[in-house]
Structures are given as C-alpha cells and as structure tokens.
Scaffold this motif. Sequence first.
Motif, mmCIF file in Angstrom:
data_model
loop_
_atom_site.group_PDB
_atom_site.id
_atom_site.type_symbol
_atom_site.label_atom_id
_atom_site.label_comp_id
_atom_site.label_asym_id
_atom_site.label_seq_id
_atom_site.Cartn_x
_atom_site.Cartn_y
_atom_site.Cartn_z
ATOM 1 N N ASP A 185 46.441 17.386 3.421
ATOM 2 C CA ASP A 185 46.054 17.108 4.800
ATOM 3 C C ASP A 185 47.264 17.143 5.727
ATOM 4 O O ASP A 185 47.154 17.576 6.886
ATOM 5 N N ALA A 186 48.429 16.705 5.206
ATOM 6 C CA ALA A 186 49.645 16.735 6.026
ATOM 7 C C ALA A 186 50.007 18.169 6.382
ATOM 8 O O ALA A 186 50.423 18.458 7.519
ATOM 9 N N VAL A 187 49.840 19.066 5.418
ATOM 10 C CA VAL A 187 50.106 20.484 5.701
ATOM 11 C C VAL A 187 49.097 21.007 6.724
ATOM 12 O O VAL A 187 49.450 21.723 7.678
ATOM 13 N N GLU A 188 47.828 20.639 6.550
ATOM 14 C CA GLU A 188 46.776 21.086 7.456
ATOM 15 C C GLU A 188 47.040 20.611 8.881
ATOM 16 O O GLU A 188 46.784 21.337 9.854
ATOM 17 N N ARG A 189 47.575 19.396 9.011
ATOM 18 C CA ARG A 189 47.836 18.833 10.344
ATOM 19 C C ARG A 189 49.161 19.303 10.920
ATOM 20 O O ARG A 189 49.496 18.990 12.057
ATOM 21 N N GLY A 195 59.702 14.041 8.851
ATOM 22 C CA GLY A 195 59.136 13.072 9.781
ATOM 23 C C GLY A 195 58.740 11.796 9.065
ATOM 24 O O GLY A 195 58.664 11.735 7.836
ATOM 25 N N ALA A 196 58.437 10.768 9.849
ATOM 26 C CA ALA A 196 58.122 9.463 9.277
ATOM 27 C C ALA A 196 56.906 9.525 8.362
ATOM 28 O O ALA A 196 56.897 8.944 7.271
ATOM 29 N N GLN A 197 55.859 10.232 8.780
ATOM 30 C CA GLN A 197 54.644 10.300 7.966
ATOM 31 C C GLN A 197 54.878 11.108 6.690
ATOM 32 O O GLN A 197 54.387 10.752 5.616
ATOM 33 N N ALA A 198 55.639 12.208 6.819
ATOM 34 C CA ALA A 198 55.931 13.018 5.633
ATOM 35 C C ALA A 198 56.780 12.215 4.649
ATOM 36 O O ALA A 198 56.531 12.246 3.437
ATOM 37 N N ASN A 199 57.777 11.495 5.157
ATOM 38 C CA ASN A 199 58.625 10.675 4.283
ATOM 39 C C ASN A 199 57.801 9.588 3.587
ATOM 40 O O ASN A 199 58.022 9.288 2.410
ATOM 41 N N ALA A 200 56.861 8.995 4.312
ATOM 42 C CA ALA A 200 56.010 7.957 3.722
ATOM 43 C C ALA A 200 55.178 8.534 2.581
ATOM 44 O O ALA A 200 54.975 7.883 1.543
ATOM 45 N N LEU A 201 54.683 9.764 2.760
ATOM 46 C CA LEU A 201 53.908 10.407 1.699
ATOM 47 C C LEU A 201 54.776 10.689 0.473
ATOM 48 O O LEU A 201 54.332 10.519 -0.667
ATOM 49 N N VAL A 202 56.013 11.118 0.706
ATOM 50 C CA VAL A 202 56.930 11.388 -0.409
ATOM 51 C C VAL A 202 57.209 10.099 -1.179
ATOM 52 O O VAL A 202 57.214 10.081 -2.420
ATOM 53 N N GLU A 203 57.438 9.009 -0.444
ATOM 54 C CA GLU A 203 57.694 7.731 -1.106
ATOM 55 C C GLU A 203 56.461 7.240 -1.856
ATOM 56 O O GLU A 203 56.564 6.660 -2.947
ATOM 57 N N ARG A 204 55.297 7.481 -1.303
ATOM 58 C CA ARG A 204 54.058 7.094 -1.980
ATOM 59 C C ARG A 204 53.889 7.883 -3.268
ATOM 60 O O ARG A 204 53.492 7.338 -4.301
ATOM 61 N N HIS A 205 54.192 9.183 -3.210
ATOM 62 C CA HIS A 205 54.130 10.001 -4.419
ATOM 63 C C HIS A 205 55.092 9.461 -5.466
ATOM 64 O O HIS A 205 54.742 9.350 -6.653
ATOM 65 N N ARG A 206 56.307 9.109 -5.063
ATOM 66 C CA ARG A 206 57.302 8.599 -6.017
ATOM 67 C C ARG A 206 56.838 7.276 -6.635
ATOM 68 O O ARG A 206 57.016 7.034 -7.832
ATOM 69 N N GLY A 239 46.641 25.369 -4.666
ATOM 70 C CA GLY A 239 45.188 25.342 -4.738
ATOM 71 C C GLY A 239 44.609 24.185 -3.937
ATOM 72 O O GLY A 239 43.458 24.240 -3.494
ATOM 73 N N ILE A 240 45.381 23.137 -3.759
ATOM 74 C CA ILE A 240 44.947 22.010 -2.929
ATOM 75 C C ILE A 240 44.992 22.405 -1.458
ATOM 76 O O ILE A 240 44.065 22.133 -0.682
ATOM 77 N N ARG A 241 46.096 23.058 -1.071
ATOM 78 C CA ARG A 241 46.245 23.557 0.300
ATOM 79 C C ARG A 241 47.279 24.673 0.263
ATOM 80 O O ARG A 241 48.355 24.514 -0.316
ATOM 81 N N THR A 245 52.966 23.711 -1.941
ATOM 82 C CA THR A 245 54.074 23.607 -2.895
ATOM 83 C C THR A 245 55.421 23.634 -2.188
ATOM 84 O O THR A 245 56.268 22.762 -2.410
ATOM 85 N N THR A 246 55.623 24.606 -1.331
ATOM 86 C CA THR A 246 56.903 24.710 -0.624
ATOM 87 C C THR A 246 57.063 23.572 0.371
ATOM 88 O O THR A 246 58.151 22.994 0.512
#
Length: 269
Positions: A185-189, A195-206, A239-241, A245-246
Amino acid sequence: MAERAHDIRDGVTVGEAAEMVGVTVRTLHHWDEISLASPSARTPVGYRQYTDADLQRLDRIVAYREAGLGLDAVREVLDDATTEIGATLREQRAQLAERIQDLQRLDERLERMTEAHERGILLDDESQTEIFGDDWDAPRSRQARAVWGNSPQWAQFAERSANRSKEQWRALSAAMSAVQVDLGDAVERGLAPGGAQANALVERHREVFSNFFPLTRQMQVCLGRMFESDPGFAAHYNGIRAGLTTWFRQAIDENARAHGIDPDTATWR
C-alpha cells in the motif's frame, strides 16, 4: 549379601570396607564425619576398624542410597525406630514418578529441538501451505538449513520454532502478511523511502521478523539486498505490488542511514 571375602572378626580397615560395600574411601570418611556410619573398633595400636555390624550398616546405607534416599532420610530409616520404612519408600517412589514425568517432558522437548534444528519449521507440508498460503514452497523452506544451518541465527530460529505451536505460527504468518500488505500500500500511495511512514514500516517489519531471530538493522539491510536479488523473493514481493522489492530495499537502506548505518558497508551482524 555375598559372603565376605575377608575375616572380619577383628574388623577391617577403611580401605577394605570401602571395597567390600562398593564405595570410595572418601565416601566412608564423609559418612564418618557426619556420624552416619563410623568404625566402632580399634586395633591395639589405635587404628579404627569396621566390624561386621558396621559393615551391615554400610550395606543398608548403600542399598537405600541406590534407592534414591538422601542421607538424612537414610539416617531416619536406620536410627528412628518410629519410622515406617514402607511409607518412606512409597514417598520416594512418588517423587521418582514425578522425576520420570519431568524426564519424559524433557525428552519430548529435546526431540522437538533436534527436529527443529534439522527441519526448521515443525509443521507438515499441508499445514505450512494452510498457514503460509498456496504459494508457499515447503520443500524450498527446508533447504534453508543447507544455507544457514551453521549460523547462530539458524540455531535461534530452531530454538524458537521448537516451542511454537501451530496457532502461534498462524498468528506470526498473519502479522508478516499484514506488514507486506501495508508495504504494498505504501508503494501504491507513492510514499518516499526515508519518510517517517516508510521508516515506521521498516521498523515494524524488523520487529515482526525478529520473532524468527533477533534482526539488527545491519542484518535487515542484508535481507533487503537478498529480497531484491533472489528471483524467488523478488517475485513474491513484486507479486504483492509491482516495484515493491526495490522500494522495500531502498526503504530499508534509508531507515538504516537515519540510524547512522551506511547500507553500502553493512554486514550480517
């Protein structure tokens, strides 16, 4: 008891007594020191010796020790006329039954730990597909041991896998899927890596991935590189979006920079 090989009418030395009853001289000295069993005779020059009665007491001590009684319990059995030996032994058997159950549970845990180190995920292929999705490749997942089997991370993964139930795997799979959907969804948006939201997603993944083994930010950078370069992982994320991957690799890199890590020199540590 077998017939004594020694003439013990006048007593035997501590070494001879130890050999007769099958314990060490040090053990007999200890039992003497705590007044559990002491030699009661002396030679004309004053050396202490064990009499036949002393040896019979030693035989009984050895028998009860082999039955699992502690020295205090042995003393009570031998010296307290009010002690009901049968009750003491029944109590010992009850304690032994508990120990056997504990050992059986330990054996089961060790069996699961062994299988986890050898197989990774302790679920059959059907259950893995049910939990992780139709595109999950269970045989390929087992090949991970060939690549990572000698690493501390594989050991940590196996140790956690051994204690993880099917329901816990299901919850963890759902958490990972939710993160991946939100990354798509982040890629779609059009969110920008860093950015803050992208960093939060990376930390959530970790954080979610650390359920498998502790994942540092440097290790996450290495994973991002692998996700992008490995055809299987790349196909899964794209395949998700399309382009995920990149984007994800770039987002991991930018988050690492925000924490003082140069992604170009990051290593698996």
